[in-house]
Design a protein around this motif. Structure first.
Motif, PDB file in Angstrom:
ATOM      1  N   SER A 136       0.825  -1.200   0.000  1.00  0.00           N
ATOM      2  CA  SER A 136       0.000   0.000   0.000  1.00  0.00           C
ATOM      3  C   SER A 136       0.858   1.248   0.000  1.00  0.00           C
ATOM      4  N   ILE A 137       0.291   2.306  -0.535  1.00  0.00           N
ATOM      5  CA  ILE A 137       0.868   3.639  -0.419  1.00  0.00           C
ATOM      6  C   ILE A 137      -0.203   4.524   0.201  1.00  0.00           C
ATOM      7  N   SER A 138       0.028   4.994   1.392  1.00  0.00           N
ATOM      8  CA  SER A 138      -0.914   5.869   2.089  1.00  0.00           C
ATOM      9  C   SER A 138      -0.350   7.284   2.077  1.00  0.00           C
ATOM     10  N   VAL A 139      -1.054   8.190   1.450  1.00  0.00           N
ATOM     11  CA  VAL A 139      -0.601   9.567   1.296  1.00  0.00           C
ATOM     12  C   VAL A 139      -1.502  10.484   2.119  1.00  0.00           C
ATOM     13  N   LEU A 140      -0.903  11.099   3.128  1.00  0.00           N
ATOM     14  CA  LEU A 140      -1.654  11.941   4.051  1.00  0.00           C
ATOM     15  C   LEU A 140      -1.476  13.417   3.706  1.00  0.00           C
ATOM     16  N   PRO A 141      -2.365  14.271   4.169  1.00  0.00           N
ATOM     17  CA  PRO A 141      -2.161  15.716   3.987  1.00  0.00           C
ATOM     18  C   PRO A 141      -0.885  16.163   4.694  1.00  0.00           C
ATOM     19  N   ASN A 142      -0.141  17.039   4.064  1.00  0.00           N
ATOM     20  CA  ASN A 142       1.107  17.524   4.630  1.00  0.00           C
ATOM     21  C   ASN A 142       0.841  18.384   5.866  1.00  0.00           C
ATOM     22  N   GLY A 143       1.703  18.253   6.880  1.00  0.00           N
ATOM     23  CA  GLY A 143       1.638  19.156   8.023  1.00  0.00           C
ATOM     24  C   GLY A 143       1.326  18.476   9.339  1.00  0.00           C
ATOM     25  N   GLU A 144       1.625  19.202  10.427  1.00  0.00           N
ATOM     26  CA  GLU A 144       1.428  18.699  11.785  1.00  0.00           C
ATOM     27  C   GLU A 144      -0.020  18.324  12.060  1.00  0.00           C
ATOM     28  N   GLY A 145      -0.964  18.957  11.366  1.00  0.00           N
ATOM     29  CA  GLY A 145      -2.369  18.658  11.574  1.00  0.00           C
ATOM     30  C   GLY A 145      -2.757  17.228  11.250  1.00  0.00           C
ATOM     31  N   SER A 146      -1.893  16.499  10.537  1.00  0.00           N
ATOM     32  CA  SER A 146      -2.187  15.098  10.217  1.00  0.00           C
ATOM     33  C   SER A 146      -1.726  14.128  11.291  1.00  0.00           C
ATOM     34  N   LYS A 147      -0.983  14.618  12.268  1.00  0.00           N
ATOM     35  CA  LYS A 147      -0.436  13.709  13.293  1.00  0.00           C
ATOM     36  C   LYS A 147      -1.455  13.514  14.408  1.00  0.00           C
ATOM     37  N   ASN A 148      -2.581  12.871  14.061  1.00  0.00           N
ATOM     38  CA  ASN A 148      -3.687  12.778  15.005  1.00  0.00           C
ATOM     39  C   ASN A 148      -4.340  11.404  14.949  1.00  0.00           C
ATOM     40  N   LEU A 149      -5.315  11.199  15.817  1.00  0.00           N
ATOM     41  CA  LEU A 149      -5.998   9.907  15.908  1.00  0.00           C
ATOM     42  C   LEU A 149      -6.761   9.576  14.632  1.00  0.00           C
ATOM     43  N   GLU A 150      -7.322  10.579  13.985  1.00  0.00           N
ATOM     44  CA  GLU A 150      -8.091  10.332  12.773  1.00  0.00           C
ATOM     45  C   GLU A 150      -7.209   9.724  11.676  1.00  0.00           C
ATOM     46  N   GLN A 151      -6.051  10.318  11.435  1.00  0.00           N
ATOM     47  CA  GLN A 151      -5.166   9.795  10.402  1.00  0.00           C
ATOM     48  C   GLN A 151      -4.544   8.467  10.818  1.00  0.00           C
ATOM     49  N   LEU A 152      -4.301   8.274  12.112  1.00  0.00           N
ATOM     50  CA  LEU A 152      -3.804   6.989  12.597  1.00  0.00           C
ATOM     51  C   LEU A 152      -4.812   5.886  12.298  1.00  0.00           C
ATOM     52  N   THR A 153      -6.083   6.157  12.573  1.00  0.00           N
ATOM     53  CA  THR A 153      -7.124   5.179  12.300  1.00  0.00           C
ATOM     54  C   THR A 153      -7.199   4.856  10.813  1.00  0.00           C
TER      55      THR A 153
END
Length: 451
Positions: A136-153
């Motif tokens: 898999s390749i998981s691409v998250l939004p750039n920035g500190e705002g992605s370091k949260n429970l929502e993106q972890l889930t």
């Protein structure tokens, strides 16, 4: 050494003889555990992926900025099966869709919009055991705002869909946010799977990618949920720095200044000679937005960049080897971070970058310690002058009441009070305990001005 002497020091003379500028490998062995991992620095660092994978399957975690700039480079280094290349090529530029290749057939599936995952992912698998398999390749939004429970889930959901097992490997491909988030996902998935750090920011290269600290943020504070989970390896490719915006580059510079102040005063001449001519930040956009702007010079072409990276890494290497779980000297690496994290948290991780917060925190705590006779006279001016030469703003007067709630939730709080890191003199940091009843007295309010 006085600051004037530092500014006039030749950078080559500042290179420690113990650092081999031609060496492409820095070993780290963590004391107290039957394990070690290697840090590879240089243009050939990504070539180590083949040895690390040995045919194992992998899941990549990255962000939209890094993947758009460097995703192709990583895929080439992985030497993926042509099926995976084809799927990635068809996927094209980063967008909000998920493309899947069925694990049990060669049928290509295009999910409906309700089935699409965010962050963006590709799930693909090859039946050929002679090639590395990309799960898999998981691409998250750039920035500190992605370091949260929502993106972890969401990462967990991607791992489920990909069929990630304990024998597989997670690749953290990005800056400090991606390293922290992907590392914590790896630490907690199936009670722990291996992961490799491929840092693309200066901050991650010289600090966050080594040492095994992984975490996510909560609204109540930074890095409150985390673990110690050492990577299998760290691969540092300096050319990734050539696309790093100036503001984000300074995040790493702040961490290097921190390292110099706590353990190695002679590192500061190298930092100043390499980075004091950087252009000023052009805007005060949010950190995530600013990360999409382009730099103005090739950092990898700087004459001493590899030696500088190795010297800064060696400081953290030595500290972590002596104190992996942060019960003693490793606390020194938190210099500037208690107040810096509080300032970041107060701004909702959208006003200050991490490096800007740390630069403020170092200035605030050193002013206080010098006023109280806990630092040698001139230490604060020395630090602030160096930071100014590197393009950081002089910190305004500290408004501790505005930051107090976040400070008291900091991980450096103990049952008896707060431990802060002070600088006795440049190159000599130490832990200073403050009893709970004395916290307000120590962080006296000099002025009501806000940050």
């Amino acid at each position: 050494m006085k600051l004037d002497d530092i500014l006039n020091t030749d950078s080559k003379a500042a290179v420690s003889p113990s650092i081999n500028a031609q060496s492409m490998l820095l070993d780290m062995r963590i004391k107290g555990q039957d394990q070690h991992y290697e840090i590879h620095i240089g243009d050939n660092a990504l070539g180590q992926l083949q040895t690390l994978l040995k045919g194992r399957r992998c899941a990549i975690v990255s962000d939209d900025t890094v993947w758009a700039l460097h995703g192709k480079t990583l895929c080439q280094a992985l030497q993926l099966h042509p099926e995976a290349y084809e799927q990635i090529e068809n996927w094209g530029q980063v967008h909000n869709e998920t493309l899947c290749l069925s694990p049990t057939s060669n049928e290509c599936l295009t999910p409906t919009s309700t089935e699409c995952l965010s962050p963006t992912s590709i799930l693909c698998q090859s039946s050929d055991t002679n090639f590395n398999k990309l799960l898999s390749i998981s691409v998250l939004p750039n920035g500190e705002g992605s370091k949260n429970l929502e993106q972890l889930t969401r990462l967990y959901s991607d791992f489920v869909r990909a069929g990630l097992t304990r024998r597989d490997l997670v690749i953290a491909f990005g800056g400090g946010v991606i390293g922290d988030l992907a590392g914590y996902a790896a630490a907690s998935w199936l009670r722990g799977v291996s992961f490799v750090q491929i840092p693309t920011s200066l901050l991650a290269m010289v600090d966050s990618s080594i040492g095994g600290k992984v975490a996510i943020d909560l609204p109540e504070g930074k890095n409150l949920v985390g673990a110690f989970h050492q990577p299998k390896a760290v691969l540092i490719h300096p050319q990734f720095l050539d696309t790093l915006p100036v503001r984000q580059l300074r995040d790493g510079i702040a961490e290097m200044v921190k390292a110099a102040m706590i353990r190695d005063e002679e590192l500061l001449p190298m930092i100043l000679n390499q980075f004091r001519d950087l252009p000023q930040n052009q805007s005060k956009d949010s950190p995530a937005k600013h990360n999409r702007s382009q730099p103005t010079q090739q950092i990898s072409a700087l004459p001493e960049i590899n030696a500088l990276l190795k010297r800064a890494l060696s400081i953290k290497k030595n500290v972590v080897e002596a104190d992996e779980k942060e019960t003693g000297d490793r606390k020194l690496l938190n210099f500037g971070h208690t107040l810096g994290h509080a300032a970041e948290s107060r701004g909702g991780y959208s006003v200050l970058t991490h490096g800007e917060g740390v630069a403020l925190g170092m200035q605030w705590i050193t002013r206080l310690s010098e006023e109280k006779g806990l630092s040698e006279p001139g230490t604060s001016a020395y630090l602030e002058s160096a930071l100014a030469q590197l393009g950081f703003e002089t910190a305004p007067p500290l408004d501790f009441p505005a930051l107090k709630d976040w400070v008291l939730r900091d991980k450096k709080m103990t049952e008896s009070g707060l431990e802060v890191i002070l600088i006795r003199k440049p190159g000599e940091g130490y832990v200073y305990p403050i009893a709970s009843k004395d916290v307000d007295v120590f962080f006296k309010v000099n002025t009501p001005d806000l940050i």
